[in-house]
Design a protein around this motif. Sequence first.
Motif, PDB file in Angstrom:
ATOM      1  N   LEU A   1      -7.242 -13.375  22.724  1.00 44.99           N
ATOM      2  CA  LEU A   1      -7.730 -12.720  21.503  1.00 44.99           C
ATOM      3  C   LEU A   1      -6.670 -12.705  20.407  1.00 44.99           C
ATOM      4  O   LEU A   1      -6.995 -12.867  19.233  1.00 44.99           O
ATOM      5  N   LYS A   2      -5.412 -12.542  20.787  1.00 42.31           N
ATOM      6  CA  LYS A   2      -4.328 -12.599  19.795  1.00 42.31           C
ATOM      7  C   LYS A   2      -4.230 -13.987  19.183  1.00 42.31           C
ATOM      8  O   LYS A   2      -4.020 -14.134  17.978  1.00 42.31           O
ATOM      9  N   ALA A   3      -4.386 -15.018  20.006  1.00 42.45           N
ATOM     10  CA  ALA A   3      -4.356 -16.385  19.484  1.00 42.45           C
ATOM     11  C   ALA A   3      -5.520 -16.601  18.532  1.00 42.45           C
ATOM     12  O   ALA A   3      -5.347 -17.198  17.463  1.00 42.45           O
ATOM     13  N   ALA A   4      -6.707 -16.132  18.906  1.00 40.97           N
ATOM     14  CA  ALA A   4      -7.886 -16.272  18.031  1.00 40.97           C
ATOM     15  C   ALA A   4      -7.635 -15.597  16.693  1.00 40.97           C
ATOM     16  O   ALA A   4      -7.910 -16.171  15.629  1.00 40.97           O
ATOM     17  N   GLU A   5      -7.098 -14.390  16.735  1.00 42.21           N
ATOM     18  CA  GLU A   5      -6.806 -13.649  15.505  1.00 42.21           C
ATOM     19  C   GLU A   5      -5.760 -14.370  14.652  1.00 42.21           C
ATOM     20  O   GLU A   5      -5.924 -14.516  13.438  1.00 42.21           O
ATOM     21  N   SER A   6      -4.712 -14.855  15.291  1.00 39.34           N
ATOM     22  CA  SER A   6      -3.642 -15.545  14.579  1.00 39.34           C
ATOM     23  C   SER A   6      -4.157 -16.819  13.914  1.00 39.34           C
ATOM     24  O   SER A   6      -3.849 -17.095  12.746  1.00 39.34           O
ATOM     25  N   TRP A   7      -4.937 -17.605  14.658  1.00 38.37           N
ATOM     26  CA  TRP A   7      -5.481 -18.842  14.095  1.00 38.37           C
ATOM     27  C   TRP A   7      -6.434 -18.546  12.939  1.00 38.37           C
ATOM     28  O   TRP A   7      -6.402 -19.228  11.921  1.00 38.37           O
ATOM     29  N   ALA A   8      -7.279 -17.538  13.108  1.00 38.75           N
ATOM     30  CA  ALA A   8      -8.229 -17.179  12.036  1.00 38.75           C
ATOM     31  C   ALA A   8      -7.472 -16.704  10.789  1.00 38.75           C
ATOM     32  O   ALA A   8      -7.826 -17.074   9.664  1.00 38.75           O
TER      33      ALA A   8
ATOM     34  N   MET B   1       2.953 -17.726  30.701  1.00 41.35           N
ATOM     35  CA  MET B   1       1.701 -18.416  30.436  1.00 41.35           C
ATOM     36  C   MET B   1       0.782 -17.472  29.661  1.00 41.35           C
ATOM     37  O   MET B   1       0.620 -16.312  30.028  1.00 41.35           O
ATOM     38  N   LEU B   2       0.173 -17.971  28.612  1.00 36.25           N
ATOM     39  CA  LEU B   2      -0.701 -17.155  27.777  1.00 36.25           C
ATOM     40  C   LEU B   2      -2.160 -17.388  28.149  1.00 36.25           C
ATOM     41  O   LEU B   2      -2.834 -18.206  27.563  1.00 36.25           O
ATOM     42  N   ASP B   3      -2.633 -16.660  29.143  1.00 33.79           N
ATOM     43  CA  ASP B   3      -4.033 -16.834  29.499  1.00 33.79           C
ATOM     44  C   ASP B   3      -4.714 -15.505  29.792  1.00 33.79           C
ATOM     45  O   ASP B   3      -5.829 -15.477  30.246  1.00 33.79           O
ATOM     46  N   ARG B   4      -4.035 -14.408  29.529  1.00 29.63           N
ATOM     47  CA  ARG B   4      -4.668 -13.103  29.685  1.00 29.63           C
ATOM     48  C   ARG B   4      -5.615 -12.891  28.515  1.00 29.63           C
ATOM     49  O   ARG B   4      -5.467 -13.482  27.451  1.00 29.63           O
ATOM     50  N   ASP B   5      -6.603 -12.014  28.714  1.00 24.79           N
ATOM     51  CA  ASP B   5      -7.589 -11.762  27.660  1.00 24.79           C
ATOM     52  C   ASP B   5      -6.936 -11.377  26.345  1.00 24.79           C
ATOM     53  O   ASP B   5      -7.318 -11.874  25.286  1.00 24.79           O
ATOM     54  N   GLU B   6      -5.928 -10.493  26.400  1.00 23.46           N
ATOM     55  CA  GLU B   6      -5.301 -10.056  25.157  1.00 23.46           C
ATOM     56  C   GLU B   6      -4.556 -11.198  24.467  1.00 23.46           C
ATOM     57  O   GLU B   6      -4.508 -11.264  23.244  1.00 23.46           O
TER      58      GLU B   6
ATOM     59  N   ALA C   1      -4.633 -17.636   9.880  1.00 22.85           N
ATOM     60  CA  ALA C   1      -3.984 -18.811   9.300  1.00 22.85           C
ATOM     61  C   ALA C   1      -5.003 -19.718   8.605  1.00 22.85           C
ATOM     62  O   ALA C   1      -4.632 -20.776   8.093  1.00 22.85           O
ATOM     63  N   GLY C   2      -6.273 -19.297   8.609  1.00 20.01           N
ATOM     64  CA  GLY C   2      -7.301 -20.060   7.917  1.00 20.01           C
ATOM     65  C   GLY C   2      -7.971 -21.141   8.749  1.00 20.01           C
ATOM     66  O   GLY C   2      -8.722 -21.960   8.227  1.00 20.01           O
ATOM     67  N   LYS C   3      -7.717 -21.161  10.035  1.00 20.37           N
ATOM     68  CA  LYS C   3      -8.331 -22.164  10.911  1.00 20.37           C
ATOM     69  C   LYS C   3      -9.687 -21.663  11.414  1.00 20.37           C
ATOM     70  O   LYS C   3      -9.866 -20.479  11.652  1.00 20.37           O
ATOM     71  N   GLY C   4     -10.608 -22.602  11.621  1.00 24.19           N
ATOM     72  CA  GLY C   4     -11.860 -22.279  12.279  1.00 24.19           C
ATOM     73  C   GLY C   4     -11.582 -22.044  13.748  1.00 24.19           C
ATOM     74  O   GLY C   4     -10.780 -22.752  14.357  1.00 24.19           O
ATOM     75  N   VAL C   5     -12.248 -21.036  14.326  1.00 22.54           N
ATOM     76  CA  VAL C   5     -11.973 -20.643  15.709  1.00 22.54           C
ATOM     77  C   VAL C   5     -13.285 -20.345  16.430  1.00 22.54           C
ATOM     78  O   VAL C   5     -14.206 -19.772  15.844  1.00 22.54           O
ATOM     79  N   ALA C   6     -13.351 -20.722  17.706  1.00 28.61           N
ATOM     80  CA  ALA C   6     -14.495 -20.375  18.546  1.00 28.61           C
ATOM     81  C   ALA C   6     -13.986 -19.766  19.841  1.00 28.61           C
ATOM     82  O   ALA C   6     -12.917 -20.125  20.336  1.00 28.61           O
ATOM     83  N   LEU C   7     -14.784 -18.855  20.382  1.00 26.14           N
ATOM     84  CA  LEU C   7     -14.478 -18.200  21.640  1.00 26.14           C
ATOM     85  C   LEU C   7     -15.552 -18.565  22.646  1.00 26.14           C
ATOM     86  O   LEU C   7     -16.746 -18.448  22.360  1.00 26.14           O
ATOM     87  N   ALA C   8     -15.135 -19.035  23.816  1.00 25.63           N
ATOM     88  CA  ALA C   8     -16.049 -19.364  24.909  1.00 25.63           C
ATOM     89  C   ALA C   8     -15.825 -18.353  26.025  1.00 25.63           C
ATOM     90  O   ALA C   8     -14.682 -18.111  26.421  1.00 25.63           O
ATOM     91  N   THR C   9     -16.918 -17.764  26.523  1.00 26.44           N
ATOM     92  CA  THR C   9     -16.828 -16.733  27.550  1.00 26.44           C
ATOM     93  C   THR C   9     -17.782 -17.041  28.695  1.00 26.44           C
ATOM     94  O   THR C   9     -18.962 -17.327  28.452  1.00 26.44           O
ATOM     95  N   VAL C  10     -17.284 -16.976  29.931  1.00 28.56           N
ATOM     96  CA  VAL C  10     -18.157 -17.115  31.096  1.00 28.56           C
ATOM     97  C   VAL C  10     -19.010 -15.855  31.159  1.00 28.56           C
ATOM     98  O   VAL C  10     -18.482 -14.749  31.267  1.00 28.56           O
ATOM     99  N   VAL C  11     -20.330 -16.026  31.053  1.00 25.82           N
ATOM    100  CA  VAL C  11     -21.220 -14.871  31.066  1.00 25.82           C
ATOM    101  C   VAL C  11     -21.969 -14.706  32.382  1.00 25.82           C
ATOM    102  O   VAL C  11     -22.496 -13.627  32.660  1.00 25.82           O
ATOM    103  N   GLU C  12     -22.006 -15.769  33.192  1.00 34.43           N
ATOM    104  CA  GLU C  12     -22.712 -15.681  34.460  1.00 34.43           C
ATOM    105  C   GLU C  12     -22.214 -16.768  35.402  1.00 34.43           C
ATOM    106  O   GLU C  12     -21.887 -17.870  34.966  1.00 34.43           O
ATOM    107  N   THR C  13     -22.140 -16.446  36.674  1.00 35.64           N
ATOM    108  CA  THR C  13     -21.741 -17.426  37.688  1.00 35.64           C
ATOM    109  C   THR C  13     -22.674 -17.326  38.885  1.00 35.64           C
ATOM    110  O   THR C  13     -23.270 -16.276  39.132  1.00 35.64           O
ATOM    111  N   TRP C  14     -22.803 -18.429  39.611  1.00 36.73           N
ATOM    112  CA  TRP C  14     -23.561 -18.465  40.859  1.00 36.73           C
ATOM    113  C   TRP C  14     -22.764 -19.289  41.855  1.00 36.73           C
ATOM    114  O   TRP C  14     -22.190 -20.313  41.493  1.00 36.73           O
ATOM    115  N   GLY C  15     -22.767 -18.869  43.099  1.00 34.78           N
ATOM    116  CA  GLY C  15     -22.121 -19.662  44.138  1.00 34.78           C
ATOM    117  C   GLY C  15     -20.620 -19.741  43.972  1.00 34.78           C
ATOM    118  O   GLY C  15     -19.969 -18.798  43.539  1.00 34.78           O
TER     119      GLY C  15
END
Length: 107
Positions: A9-16, A1-6, A18-32
Amino acid sequence: MLDRDEDILKAAESWAEAGKGVALATVVETWGSAPRPAGSGLVVNEDGTFLGSVSGGCVEGAVVTEALDVISSGAPRMLEFGVADEAAWTVGLSCGGRIRVFVEKVV
């Protein structure tokens, strides 16, 4: 399964490269009782293909939709989901916690 941070990031780099638009979503804060810890990430390409998780499945659909808008506009967004938020029930975050997710375009 490909869900580790690296892998995300490798998928983001590969897609970019290849000329695809890419966005990264990061959990920056949690409560409860948040489903994923701060630092968890999800990468999305312009086709709507995504890898990773910011909520264990609860709000991924909403984050992917927002990420596609970020890819189009280039403007980053801070998203917040929580049980007190009416949108949280719509997207399924009913665990009692709250999460804040930053979505940015990969350039």
